[in-house]
Structures are given as C-alpha cells and as structure tokens.
Scaffold this motif. Structure first.
Motif, PDB file in Angstrom:
ATOM      1  N   ARG A  40       0.830  -1.206   0.000  1.00 37.21           N
ATOM      2  CA  ARG A  40       0.000   0.000   0.000  1.00 37.21           C
ATOM      3  C   ARG A  40       0.865   1.258   0.000  1.00 37.21           C
ATOM      4  NH1 ARG A  40      -2.976  -3.263   3.627  1.00 37.21           N
ATOM      5  NH2 ARG A  40      -2.068  -2.195   5.443  1.00 37.21           N
ATOM      6  N   LYS A  41       1.933   1.238   0.782  1.00 38.30           N
ATOM      7  CA  LYS A  41       2.830   2.402   0.812  1.00 38.30           C
ATOM      8  C   LYS A  41       3.500   2.608  -0.543  1.00 38.30           C
ATOM      9  CE  LYS A  41       3.813   1.404   5.667  1.00 38.30           C
ATOM     10  NZ  LYS A  41       4.821   0.880   6.618  1.00 38.30           N
ATOM     11  N   LEU A  42       3.941   1.513  -1.153  1.00 39.93           N
ATOM     12  CA  LEU A  42       4.571   1.631  -2.465  1.00 39.93           C
ATOM     13  C   LEU A  42       3.599   2.178  -3.503  1.00 39.93           C
ATOM     14  CD1 LEU A  42       6.685  -1.645  -2.590  1.00 39.93           C
ATOM     15  CD2 LEU A  42       7.581   0.688  -2.743  1.00 39.93           C
ATOM     16  N   ALA A  43       2.355   1.726  -3.462  1.00 35.36           N
ATOM     17  CA  ALA A  43       1.365   2.234  -4.406  1.00 35.36           C
ATOM     18  C   ALA A  43       1.199   3.743  -4.259  1.00 35.36           C
ATOM     19  CB  ALA A  43       0.031   1.518  -4.194  1.00 35.36           C
ATOM     20  N   THR A  44       1.265   4.232  -3.021  1.00 34.92           N
ATOM     21  CA  THR A  44       1.172   5.674  -2.794  1.00 34.92           C
ATOM     22  C   THR A  44       2.362   6.405  -3.410  1.00 34.92           C
ATOM     23  OG1 THR A  44      -0.068   5.344  -0.735  1.00 34.92           O
ATOM     24  CG2 THR A  44       1.031   7.466  -1.028  1.00 34.92           C
ATOM     25  N   VAL A  45       3.560   5.872  -3.225  1.00 35.40           N
ATOM     26  CA  VAL A  45       4.751   6.516  -3.783  1.00 35.40           C
ATOM     27  C   VAL A  45       4.747   6.417  -5.310  1.00 35.40           C
ATOM     28  CG1 VAL A  45       7.267   6.484  -3.867  1.00 35.40           C
ATOM     29  CG2 VAL A  45       6.095   6.125  -1.689  1.00 35.40           C
ATOM     30  N   PHE A  46       4.376   5.270  -5.845  1.00 40.55           N
ATOM     31  CA  PHE A  46       4.244   5.129  -7.289  1.00 40.55           C
ATOM     32  C   PHE A  46       3.151   6.050  -7.837  1.00 40.55           C
ATOM     33  CE2 PHE A  46       6.409   0.880  -7.236  1.00 40.55           C
ATOM     34  CZ  PHE A  46       7.178   1.021  -8.374  1.00 40.55           C
ATOM     35  N   GLY A  47       2.145   6.327  -7.018  1.00 40.02           N
ATOM     36  CA  GLY A  47       0.999   7.106  -7.476  1.00 40.02           C
ATOM     37  C   GLY A  47       0.147   6.317  -8.446  1.00 40.02           C
ATOM     38  N   ASP A 244       7.824   4.766   5.501  1.00 41.34           N
ATOM     39  CA  ASP A 244       7.177   5.551   6.560  1.00 41.34           C
ATOM     40  C   ASP A 244       7.828   6.925   6.685  1.00 41.34           C
ATOM     41  OD1 ASP A 244       5.351   3.573   7.233  1.00 41.34           O
ATOM     42  OD2 ASP A 244       6.605   2.735   8.845  1.00 41.34           O
ATOM     43  N   VAL A 245       9.158   6.959   6.591  1.00 42.27           N
ATOM     44  CA  VAL A 245       9.884   8.222   6.679  1.00 42.27           C
ATOM     45  C   VAL A 245       9.496   9.138   5.518  1.00 42.27           C
ATOM     46  CG1 VAL A 245      12.177   9.291   6.624  1.00 42.27           C
ATOM     47  CG2 VAL A 245      11.818   7.178   7.923  1.00 42.27           C
ATOM     48  N   VAL A 246       9.457   8.568   4.314  1.00 43.46           N
ATOM     49  CA  VAL A 246       9.113   9.350   3.121  1.00 43.46           C
ATOM     50  C   VAL A 246       7.695   9.901   3.218  1.00 43.46           C
ATOM     51  CG1 VAL A 246       8.695   9.192   0.638  1.00 43.46           C
ATOM     52  CG2 VAL A 246      10.733   8.130   1.628  1.00 43.46           C
ATOM     53  N   LEU A 247       6.753   9.043   3.578  1.00 43.65           N
ATOM     54  CA  LEU A 247       5.346   9.449   3.574  1.00 43.65           C
ATOM     55  C   LEU A 247       5.031  10.392   4.729  1.00 43.65           C
ATOM     56  CD1 LEU A 247       3.746   6.025   2.563  1.00 43.65           C
ATOM     57  CD2 LEU A 247       4.080   8.055   1.133  1.00 43.65           C
ATOM     58  N   ALA A 248       5.755  10.260   5.834  1.00 42.76           N
ATOM     59  CA  ALA A 248       5.547  11.196   6.946  1.00 42.76           C
ATOM     60  C   ALA A 248       5.973  12.610   6.548  1.00 42.76           C
ATOM     61  CB  ALA A 248       6.318  10.736   8.180  1.00 42.76           C
ATOM     62  N   GLU A 249       7.030  12.708   5.766  1.00 47.17           N
ATOM     63  CA  GLU A 249       7.472  14.019   5.284  1.00 47.17           C
ATOM     64  C   GLU A 249       6.520  14.578   4.239  1.00 47.17           C
ATOM     65  OE1 GLU A 249      11.420  16.152   3.251  1.00 47.17           O
ATOM     66  OE2 GLU A 249      11.434  14.009   3.756  1.00 47.17           O
ATOM     67  N   GLY A 250       5.958  13.697   3.418  1.00 45.58           N
ATOM     68  CA  GLY A 250       5.077  14.108   2.334  1.00 45.58           C
ATOM     69  C   GLY A 250       5.836  14.162   1.026  1.00 45.58           C
ATOM     70  N   LEU A 251       5.248  13.602  -0.045  1.00 46.62           N
ATOM     71  CA  LEU A 251       5.980  13.488  -1.302  1.00 46.62           C
ATOM     72  C   LEU A 251       6.374  14.840  -1.881  1.00 46.62           C
ATOM     73  CD1 LEU A 251       4.074  10.520  -2.987  1.00 46.62           C
ATOM     74  CD2 LEU A 251       6.428  10.530  -2.140  1.00 46.62           C
ATOM     75  N   ASP A 252       5.488  15.826  -1.793  1.00 46.07           N
ATOM     76  CA  ASP A 252       5.842  17.140  -2.345  1.00 46.07           C
ATOM     77  C   ASP A 252       7.043  17.735  -1.617  1.00 46.07           C
ATOM     78  OD1 ASP A 252       3.842  17.042  -4.238  1.00 46.07           O
ATOM     79  OD2 ASP A 252       2.398  18.186  -3.041  1.00 46.07           O
ATOM     80  N   ALA A 253       7.079  17.590  -0.309  1.00 44.31           N
ATOM     81  CA  ALA A 253       8.216  18.094   0.462  1.00 44.31           C
ATOM     82  C   ALA A 253       9.488  17.321   0.124  1.00 44.31           C
ATOM     83  CB  ALA A 253       7.925  18.010   1.961  1.00 44.31           C
ATOM     84  N   VAL A 254       9.340  16.029  -0.091  1.00 39.98           N
ATOM     85  CA  VAL A 254      10.500  15.212  -0.470  1.00 39.98           C
ATOM     86  C   VAL A 254      11.073  15.688  -1.806  1.00 39.98           C
ATOM     87  CG1 VAL A 254      11.197  12.896  -1.219  1.00 39.98           C
ATOM     88  CG2 VAL A 254       9.830  13.177   0.856  1.00 39.98           C
ATOM     89  N   TYR A 255      10.184  15.927  -2.771  1.00 36.84           N
ATOM     90  CA  TYR A 255      10.651  16.388  -4.085  1.00 36.84           C
ATOM     91  C   TYR A 255      11.332  17.754  -3.972  1.00 36.84           C
ATOM     92  CZ  TYR A 255       7.396  12.759  -5.719  1.00 36.84           C
ATOM     93  OH  TYR A 255       6.724  11.578  -5.936  1.00 36.84           O
TER      94      TYR A 255
END
Length: 348
Positions: A40-47, A244-255
């Motif tokens: 589920r987390k990967l699907a979120t990152v993949f979009g 978890d670390v990536v998604l807690a930060e938020g993808l837009d913030a990561v980019y």
C-alpha cells in the motif's frame, strides 16, 4: 560519509527496523500484514492503482524480470536510450530472444524524439523500453514526448525509474511496467526490486506465460500466494520503515528537498569550476555527475582517503571522466551536500 547515488546512507528508523527480530515470511501472519502494508505504501509513492510487486533481488533483477516476463522470441522491442542502462535494455531483449531496435544518441544528449517518431512510423513494435534517470550520467529524461508517441502507436512501455522513484515525480499512470529499487531514493538496504504492473502488461505476461521462476513476474500475480518463494523479510521490514519516513514528510516536500540539495550541489560545483556532465536543465534532482576528464578515479580515491567521503565515478567509458555526487533519499540534505562539496574543494 556515503554520498553515492545508491546505495545511500540509511536513516535511524530504517537501521532500527533492520535489527528487529527475524520474521519467518512463510508461516508468520505478522509478515503477511507487514508485506500488505508495504504494498500500500509503495502504491502511494508510485501514485498508481496498478498492482505492485516486490522482488527479492537488487534493482537489476527488476529490469531483467520485466523483459523476461513480457518479451517472447521474435517480439520487436524498441529501446530508446541516451545512457548505459537504456542501452542495456537491448541486451536483455536479445538474451530473451526478442528483436531489439536501439534508438539511441550520445550520453550527454536528450532522448532522440525525432528519431523515435520516424522509427515508430516505419515499423510496428510490441514493447518499448527507456530510462527515467540515467544514474551514470546524472540525466533526468523528459518521458512525456516519448510516452505520447508510444501511446499513439499502441506500444506497451517498460521504464527504469530506479534512481528517480521517491525523489522526483514519475508518470506511473502512463507506464505499463515502472521499475524501482530499495537502495536509491527510498534509502533502504539494497536487495529489493519493486515494480508496478498495468492490466495491459499483465495480459501480455499471461499470454507470454514465461517458464522461469525468479525472473518471472507472473507468480506474483497469484492473489492466494502473494510471494512465490521465501521473501527477504528483514529487507521488507526495512523498506517499509523507509517508506514511513518518506510518507511522513510528504511526497511534495520530499521532491522539494531533492531539488534544493541538487541546486546547492551544482552551485558549489560551479564555484570550483565544475559543470554537470549533461546540460544542467536535464540534470537529475537525485544525482549530479560532474565532468572531470581524466580525474575522476584519482579524486574518488583522495576523497575517500583524505576526507572520508565516498563518491562514485562514471561507468564504462566515463569511469575516469565523471565524478558523481548522490543527493537522493536520506542524502538529499543541504548540510550533507555542503560537506561533500567542501571535501571536493579540499582535494581539487
């Protein structure tokens, strides 16, 4: 300090997760729960709403499995390339009996879209491959124009997004098989290849019915047995923690963080008289490849010996001409980039 474009340094929560007591993936229900959560987390990152698969092997396994699963002997495959990994897809295609047509250009050029359009107009192809981020040259390719042409010609696509996924947006919704890996922008240990697979790609794979196991995606499509062999449970747990670390930060913030780290790296490089190997407009937010003709291996050795900073050189013919700074995942950090570039200044 490890500042290579994969494997990257690991954040503390990932190191802690990797030290947890081992789960037996074959019999422990807790592992099944962790694995489902990881998908589920990967699907979120993949979009994507497409099915996601996690293979037990380094990122190259994903590239080979994508070709082994989709290419039958005699299939015509167009390999669009401006780098070593784009060229490498053609080798995989030939190894599995396909007929590879390489539409390539120099490694410091943009993808040859005009040549691609002519080639597609002149012949029919079953599949196409290309690379989003060519890590050896620090190039981030614009996929949109190529995807437009492949869609217009009804050609399925396989895209290596190993060094971009999780660090920059990837147009996964337009890609049939999108490939990633644990040790790049996710900042997890090396050893897992991840991919999203569209319905059209699954139809092709089912028709192909590959006869291998380890390089075959089809067994992963079985809902009653989600992993066909003993999975790498510690790596699964570590990758889940990394996400978890990536998604807690938020993808837009990561980019945004990756873009800022890249900007600082290149600004500092220019102060030292260094320029990116490709046009700066095509340089990836995840890795900077500086052009240092004839100096890369010596600089790498001195950085490691004198400054305790580990960078990468180029690959193949670029080994001594390109010095690469990885600012991806946990290393997409301005302070770390600044320290790495201070070290480069000290040995120049």
């Amino acid at each position: 300090m490890l500042m290579t474009p994969g494997p990257t340094a690991l954040p503390p929560p990932v190191r802690e997760a990797a030290s947890e007591e081992l789960l037996n993936p074959d019999v422990d229900p807790a592992f099944a729960d962790r694995y489902d959560a990881l998908l589920r987390k990967l699907a979120t990152v993949f979009g994507t709403d497409d099915e996601v698969v996690v293979l037990g092997g380094e990122g190259i396994l994903g590239l080979e499995a994508a070709i082994a699963s989709t290419v039958a002997p005699g299939d015509r495959v167009l390999c669009l390339s401006n780098g070593p990994y784009g060229d490498g897809f053609a080798d995989f295609v030939e190894n599995y009996g396909g007929e590879a047509t390489l539409v390539g250009t120099d490694y410091d050029d943009a993808l040859p879209i005009d040549d691609l359009e002519r080639t597609l107009d002149e012949g029919e192809f079953d599949l196409a491959t290309m690379v989003h981020c060519e890590t050896p040259t620090g190039t981030l390719n614009r996929l949109g124009p190529a995807l437009d042409l492949f869609e217009a010609h009804d050609v399925l696509t396989v895209v290596d997004a190993v060094s971009s996924l999780g660090g920059v947006p990837v147009p996964t919704d337009r890609i049939d098989v999108a490939l990633g890996a644990s040790q790049k922008c996710f900042s997890a240990p090396p050893g897992l290849a991840v991919c999203s697979v569209s319905d059209a790609a699954w139809e092709r794979i089912e028709a192909r019915d590959p006869d291998s196991l380890y390089t075959n995606l089809l067994p992963w499509h079985d809902a009653e047995q989600p992993y066909p062999y003993t999975h790498l449970s510690t790596l699964v747990v570590a990758l889940s923690a990394a996400l978890d670390v990536v998604l807690a930060e938020g993808l837009d913030a990561v980019y945004d963080r990756h873009r800022e780290a890249a900007r600082v790296c290149r600004d500092r490089g220019r102060e030292l008289g260094l320029e990116p190997f490709p046009d700066p407009e095509r340089s990836s937010p995840t890795v900077t490849a500086f052009s240092v003709p004839g100096q890369a291996t010596e600089l790498q050795a001195r950085l490691h010996r004198e400054q305790e900073v580990t960078l990468s050189t180029g690959l193949g013919g670029l080994e001594d001409d390109v010095l690469r700074v990885g600012h991806m995942g946990y290393n997409a950090d301005v302070e770390k980039v600044t320290r790495a570039m201070d070290a480069v200044r000290a040995v120049r």
